[in-house]
Write a protein that holds these residues in place. Structure first.
Motif, PDB file in Angstrom:
ATOM      1  N   ASN A   1       0.795  -1.224   0.000  1.00 46.30           N
ATOM      2  CA  ASN A   1       0.000   0.000   0.000  1.00 46.30           C
ATOM      3  C   ASN A   1       0.831   1.279   0.000  1.00 46.30           C
ATOM      4  OD1 ASN A   1      -2.306  -1.501   0.062  1.00 46.30           O
ATOM      5  ND2 ASN A   1      -2.440  -1.494   2.299  1.00 46.30           N
ATOM      6  N   GLU A   2       2.015   1.190   0.553  1.00 48.56           N
ATOM      7  CA  GLU A   2       2.784   2.413   0.770  1.00 48.56           C
ATOM      8  C   GLU A   2       3.719   2.709  -0.391  1.00 48.56           C
ATOM      9  OE1 GLU A   2       2.501   4.479   3.265  1.00 48.56           O
ATOM     10  OE2 GLU A   2       0.910   3.300   4.210  1.00 48.56           O
ATOM     11  N   GLU A   3       3.956   3.942  -0.570  1.00 48.11           N
ATOM     12  CA  GLU A   3       4.883   4.350  -1.615  1.00 48.11           C
ATOM     13  C   GLU A   3       6.069   5.105  -1.018  1.00 48.11           C
ATOM     14  OE1 GLU A   3       5.535   4.008  -4.836  1.00 48.11           O
ATOM     15  OE2 GLU A   3       4.083   2.364  -4.729  1.00 48.11           O
ATOM     16  N   ASP A   4       5.773   6.258  -0.462  1.00 45.70           N
ATOM     17  CA  ASP A   4       6.837   7.088   0.098  1.00 45.70           C
ATOM     18  C   ASP A   4       7.312   6.521   1.431  1.00 45.70           C
ATOM     19  OD1 ASP A   4       6.057   8.603  -1.992  1.00 45.70           O
ATOM     20  OD2 ASP A   4       4.792   9.924  -0.770  1.00 45.70           O
ATOM     21  N   TYR A   5       8.480   6.951   1.810  1.00 46.99           N
ATOM     22  CA  TYR A   5       8.994   6.556   3.108  1.00 46.99           C
ATOM     23  C   TYR A   5       8.547   7.545   4.173  1.00 46.99           C
ATOM     24  CZ  TYR A   5      11.514   2.964   0.773  1.00 46.99           C
ATOM     25  OH  TYR A   5      11.804   1.844   0.041  1.00 46.99           O
ATOM     26  N   HIS A   6       8.238   7.015   5.326  1.00 47.98           N
ATOM     27  CA  HIS A   6       7.706   7.852   6.397  1.00 47.98           C
ATOM     28  C   HIS A   6       8.703   8.003   7.526  1.00 47.98           C
ATOM     29  CE1 HIS A   6       3.752   7.873   4.649  1.00 47.98           C
ATOM     30  NE2 HIS A   6       3.798   6.566   4.516  1.00 47.98           N
ATOM     31  N   LYS A   7       8.662   9.136   8.153  1.00 49.35           N
ATOM     32  CA  LYS A   7       9.363   9.315   9.411  1.00 49.35           C
ATOM     33  C   LYS A   7       8.312   9.581  10.471  1.00 49.35           C
ATOM     34  CE  LYS A   7      12.997  11.986  11.650  1.00 49.35           C
ATOM     35  NZ  LYS A   7      14.261  12.698  11.376  1.00 49.35           N
ATOM     36  N   VAL A   8       8.053   8.581  11.271  1.00 47.91           N
ATOM     37  CA  VAL A   8       7.034   8.720  12.309  1.00 47.91           C
ATOM     38  C   VAL A   8       7.711   9.206  13.580  1.00 47.91           C
ATOM     39  CG1 VAL A   8       5.316   7.521  13.694  1.00 47.91           C
ATOM     40  CG2 VAL A   8       5.698   6.840  11.322  1.00 47.91           C
ATOM     41  N   ILE A   9       7.247  10.332  14.075  1.00 50.97           N
ATOM     42  CA  ILE A   9       7.810  10.848  15.326  1.00 50.97           C
ATOM     43  C   ILE A   9       6.810  10.653  16.448  1.00 50.97           C
ATOM     44  CG2 ILE A   9       8.709  12.875  16.507  1.00 50.97           C
ATOM     45  CD1 ILE A   9       9.643  13.920  13.851  1.00 50.97           C
ATOM     46  N   ILE A  10       7.226   9.866  17.417  1.00 56.92           N
ATOM     47  CA  ILE A  10       6.339   9.563  18.541  1.00 56.92           C
ATOM     48  C   ILE A  10       6.504  10.642  19.596  1.00 56.92           C
ATOM     49  CG2 ILE A  10       5.792   7.871  20.310  1.00 56.92           C
ATOM     50  CD1 ILE A  10       5.266   6.725  17.626  1.00 56.92           C
ATOM     51  N   PRO A  11       5.408  11.266  20.001  1.00 57.78           N
ATOM     52  CA  PRO A  11       5.526  12.321  21.003  1.00 57.78           C
ATOM     53  C   PRO A  11       5.844  11.733  22.371  1.00 57.78           C
ATOM     54  CG  PRO A  11       3.238  11.861  20.568  1.00 57.78           C
ATOM     55  CD  PRO A  11       4.030  11.006  19.608  1.00 57.78           C
ATOM     56  N   SER A  12       6.582  12.468  23.136  1.00 56.96           N
ATOM     57  CA  SER A  12       6.844  12.012  24.492  1.00 56.96           C
ATOM     58  C   SER A  12       6.468  13.136  25.441  1.00 56.96           C
ATOM     59  CB  SER A  12       8.315  11.622  24.645  1.00 56.96           C
ATOM     60  OG  SER A  12       9.121  12.465  23.881  1.00 56.96           O
ATOM     61  N   GLU A  13       6.074  12.780  26.639  1.00 57.86           N
ATOM     62  CA  GLU A  13       5.633  13.815  27.567  1.00 57.86           C
ATOM     63  C   GLU A  13       6.468  13.757  28.835  1.00 57.86           C
ATOM     64  OE1 GLU A  13       1.872  13.041  29.344  1.00 57.86           O
ATOM     65  OE2 GLU A  13       1.965  10.908  28.891  1.00 57.86           O
ATOM     66  N   ILE A  14       6.470  14.873  29.528  1.00 49.67           N
ATOM     67  CA  ILE A  14       7.204  14.927  30.780  1.00 49.67           C
ATOM     68  C   ILE A  14       6.286  14.539  31.923  1.00 49.67           C
ATOM     69  CG2 ILE A  14       8.374  16.475  32.384  1.00 49.67           C
ATOM     70  CD1 ILE A  14       9.414  17.969  30.005  1.00 49.67           C
ATOM     71  N   ILE A  15       6.751  13.629  32.750  1.00 45.78           N
ATOM     72  CA  ILE A  15       5.975  13.236  33.921  1.00 45.78           C
ATOM     73  C   ILE A  15       6.705  13.733  35.155  1.00 45.78           C
ATOM     74  CG2 ILE A  15       5.069  11.323  35.258  1.00 45.78           C
ATOM     75  CD1 ILE A  15       4.772   9.760  32.741  1.00 45.78           C
ATOM     76  N   ILE A  16       6.045  14.611  35.856  1.00 45.24           N
ATOM     77  CA  ILE A  16       6.681  15.213  37.021  1.00 45.24           C
ATOM     78  C   ILE A  16       6.324  14.438  38.266  1.00 45.24           C
ATOM     79  CG2 ILE A  16       6.785  17.276  38.474  1.00 45.24           C
ATOM     80  CD1 ILE A  16       6.429  18.895  35.907  1.00 45.24           C
ATOM     81  N   ARG A  17       7.355  13.919  38.933  1.00 44.24           N
ATOM     82  CA  ARG A  17       7.106  13.187  40.163  1.00 44.24           C
ATOM     83  C   ARG A  17       7.950  13.818  41.286  1.00 44.24           C
ATOM     84  NH1 ARG A  17       6.232   7.667  36.744  1.00 44.24           N
ATOM     85  NH2 ARG A  17       8.482   7.429  36.845  1.00 44.24           N
ATOM     86  N   GLN A  18       8.708  13.006  42.002  1.00 48.27           N
ATOM     87  CA  GLN A  18       9.308  13.608  43.211  1.00 48.27           C
ATOM     88  C   GLN A  18      10.829  13.706  43.229  1.00 48.27           C
ATOM     89  OE1 GLN A  18       7.152  10.576  44.243  1.00 48.27           O
ATOM     90  NE2 GLN A  18       5.495  11.941  43.608  1.00 48.27           N
ATOM     91  N   SER A  19      11.455  13.634  42.100  1.00 49.36           N
ATOM     92  CA  SER A  19      12.915  13.559  42.161  1.00 49.36           C
ATOM     93  C   SER A  19      13.621  14.883  41.870  1.00 49.36           C
ATOM     94  CB  SER A  19      13.413  12.482  41.200  1.00 49.36           C
ATOM     95  OG  SER A  19      13.165  12.868  39.872  1.00 49.36           O
ATOM     96  N   VAL A  20      12.831  15.953  41.762  1.00 51.68           N
ATOM     97  CA  VAL A  20      13.455  17.262  41.529  1.00 51.68           C
ATOM     98  C   VAL A  20      13.077  18.219  42.650  1.00 51.68           C
ATOM     99  CG1 VAL A  20      13.552  19.274  40.014  1.00 51.68           C
ATOM    100  CG2 VAL A  20      13.495  16.976  39.026  1.00 51.68           C
ATOM    101  N   LYS A  21      14.094  18.807  43.250  1.00 53.99           N
ATOM    102  CA  LYS A  21      13.865  19.760  44.331  1.00 53.99           C
ATOM    103  C   LYS A  21      13.783  21.173  43.749  1.00 53.99           C
ATOM    104  CE  LYS A  21      17.219  20.749  47.315  1.00 53.99           C
ATOM    105  NZ  LYS A  21      18.089  20.768  48.526  1.00 53.99           N
ATOM    106  N   SER A  22      12.876  21.982  44.256  1.00 61.82           N
ATOM    107  CA  SER A  22      12.860  23.396  43.881  1.00 61.82           C
ATOM    108  C   SER A  22      13.906  24.127  44.703  1.00 61.82           C
ATOM    109  CB  SER A  22      11.485  24.010  44.187  1.00 61.82           C
ATOM    110  OG  SER A  22      10.508  23.424  43.369  1.00 61.82           O
ATOM    111  N   ILE A  23      14.691  24.922  44.040  1.00 57.02           N
ATOM    112  CA  ILE A  23      15.695  25.662  44.818  1.00 57.02           C
ATOM    113  C   ILE A  23      15.725  27.135  44.446  1.00 57.02           C
ATOM    114  CG2 ILE A  23      17.233  23.767  45.351  1.00 57.02           C
ATOM    115  CD1 ILE A  23      18.836  24.319  42.939  1.00 57.02           C
TER     116      ILE A  23
END
Lengths: 339, 339
Positions: free
Chosen positions: A317-339
């Motif tokens: 079915n496909e003709e052209d080549y694809h570059k699929v970019i998968i989005p990633s998100e930031i998950i904020i948990r407890q390993s960063v201290k505010s300073i």
DNA sequence: ATGAAAGCGCTAACAA
DNA sequence: TTGTTAGCGCTTTCAT
């Protein structure tokens, strides 16, 4: 080995008093066959315990229903998750997966690709740990169907499934800067590989945009490897024990684990003494304290996308080549201290 | 798909002005060939980008150089370790590994075995989650070579690689009894499977020998599954919150993880409030507090042993069927309180 | 609806 | 040392 008697279509035909062609038609259910013949054949198949020989079929049809997957490290959950995603789309269609690990070894990667080539797998999903476009091009020219995942090589006529390494890293580094961090360290991956380069670039850009100098003494190379990261981070931390970075960014999950180990061993606490963030989640994250602030990777989705691309191509079915970019998100948990 | 031109031995022969037989001889280096012919052939191979077709070879030689591995759960590190061990012995000999997961589903297990059978893999390593000897016997009769690992089925003419489930469990339970524990709970696996049965038997025997009654209210079924174990343990603990067991034995690593999660969620501490032991180590054990006292499994060695058995059989050296029992040892760490 | 037969790419027995 | 050829088990065209 015992009696390795292979029952063939010929024997079935004989027993059912039909031709091999008819047996084939019954098995594949792709041409009209009379009910009577069908029954005779099915009876014979059962009686003889006949099983179609996939090898012969593959030779004739030029199709193996096998997909190869080549990854740098079989024990990294990230690649396992990709494999699971891939499997979930190809397995229902009858494909089997051959899973191979190169152990980050260029030579072994070549050898494995060669083996898969000779086995005539229908497709290969390659997470390369090299940047060897020449060799890869040769395989492609030989008619091998390859999709690259995770890492990429430029200027190759090929499908690609990758993450948004640059932007995701830029974002998470900007986030820790927003939390007040200025002394920012990084545990880099294999710098020959596209992902490591891109993540490092995103890191640099975030610093630059905030007028923060890169401190070379806080930059270590962990080679995408847990043990190496552990050793290098430990050494770096010891050397800078009187002026520690306030936060460390590990460029993948394995190195984050090694980094945690090193921090722990020096009796430092996360995030009180030093904050830690990672590209990708560590395994069993729920049980490890503190929960890490990370870029989440969606590896399973990547595998699925790759699977879909394969299937589409195999169905022509496909003709052209694809570059699929998968989005990633930031998950904020407890390993960063505010300073 | 682009030009899927397959270069064959015939074309190489033509170009080199020799017969296909000579080309074959050069490729396989198994019969005398003159230096001159050899050179011509190698030149032609390079020029045409020829790659031997493993499928054709397999058909002719009745040998695929592929090994299948069927496990109940691809995400359990235990099985991954076995796979790594297997790979380490078969890969250097040119075999590829097809890795399949049944998700503890009997039907899927059958389907996968069927697929591997049709693919004519040379051997299958099976960690079954069923006790279906009939079906398995049929496969064996059809000429399939199978080694069972981890779990076993009685009365099957087959090689076996298993652990000493009964004795190891007996020992670790005796150990916690020695530490003063009397209220001992267990998180059982799939009770249809041999390993779960044997571990439970070892558990019962240890209690019996010390004149301790089994308390049914402390026995839960975790189905060898992390999530299930988590849920069941949580429920059990809540129900008995005023009279908790002093120690819990998880019959595998995944369930130990689920159990830890449950304990943690109820704000109980290990080992202060409740002790925990496990058959098999959890992943990333170094990062998880407290370090668990466990029966260590040596999964990689199991895979290696299985690989060696395969190779021996394929080389026709073996006659009798073997039951290899892999010893396991108790590793005492910090998750058991003396009382 | 069915059968005869060619042929997928390779190996190996046999002949030369 | 080399070539000719049969055939591995299957699918599919062509004829019937």
């Amino acid at each position: 080995m015992i009696d390795d008697k292979m029952v063939t279509i010929k024997q079935v035909a004989q027993r059912a008093n039909v031709s091999t062609a008819t047996v084939s038609r019954v098995i594949n259910d792709n041409y009209p066959v009379s009910d009577e013949a069908k029954e005779k054949v099915q009876k014979a198949i059962k009686e003889l315990g006949y099983r179609p020989n996939g090898i012969a079929r593959s030779l004739k049809c030029n199709k193996t229903y096998m997909v190869g997957m080549v990854v740098p490290d079989i024990s990294n959950n990230y690649f396992m998750d990709i494999a699971r995603g891939l499997e979930s789309v190809i397995s229902p269609l009858g494909y089997s997966l051959i899973f191979c690990s190169t152990d980050e070894n260029t030579e072994k990667e070549l050898k494995l690709l060669n083996a898969l080539n000779e086995k005539r797998v229908d497709f290969v999903l390659l997470a390369s740990s090299t940047q060897n476009s020449d060799k890869l091009e040769k395989f492609i020219k030989q008619g091998m169907n390859i999709i690259m995942i995770d890492t990429s090589i430029d200027d190759l006529e090929i499908d690609l499934v990758v993450e948004d390494n640059y932007n995701a890293t830029y974002k998470i580094i900007s986030y820790v800067i927003g939390e007040g961090h200025r002394k920012i360290g990084i545990v880099n991956g294999i710098m020959e590989v596209s992902t490591a380069k891109e993540r490092y670039k995103g890191f640099l850009k975030a610093l630059e945009n905030n007028n923060i100098e890169v401190e070379d003494r806080y930059v270590v190379n962990g080679n995408y490897n847990r043990k190496k990261a552990y050793e290098e981070v430990k050494r770096m931390l010891q050397k800078n024990i009187n002026d520690l970075p306030t936060v460390l960014f590990a460029a993948n999950n394995d190195m984050a684990e090694g980094t945690m180990l090193a921090i722990k061993e020096l009796n430092l606490n996360i995030p009180e003494d030093i904050s830690l963030i990672s590209f990708g989640d560590i395994s069993l994250a729920q049980l490890i304290e503190p929960r890490l602030t990370i870029i989440s990777q969606n590896a399973e989705l990547m595998g699925q996308k790759a699977g879909e691309l394969m299937i589409n191509r195999m169905e022509g079915n496909e003709e052209d080549y694809h570059k699929v970019i998968i989005p990633s998100e930031i998950i904020i948990r407890q390993s960063v201290k505010s300073i």
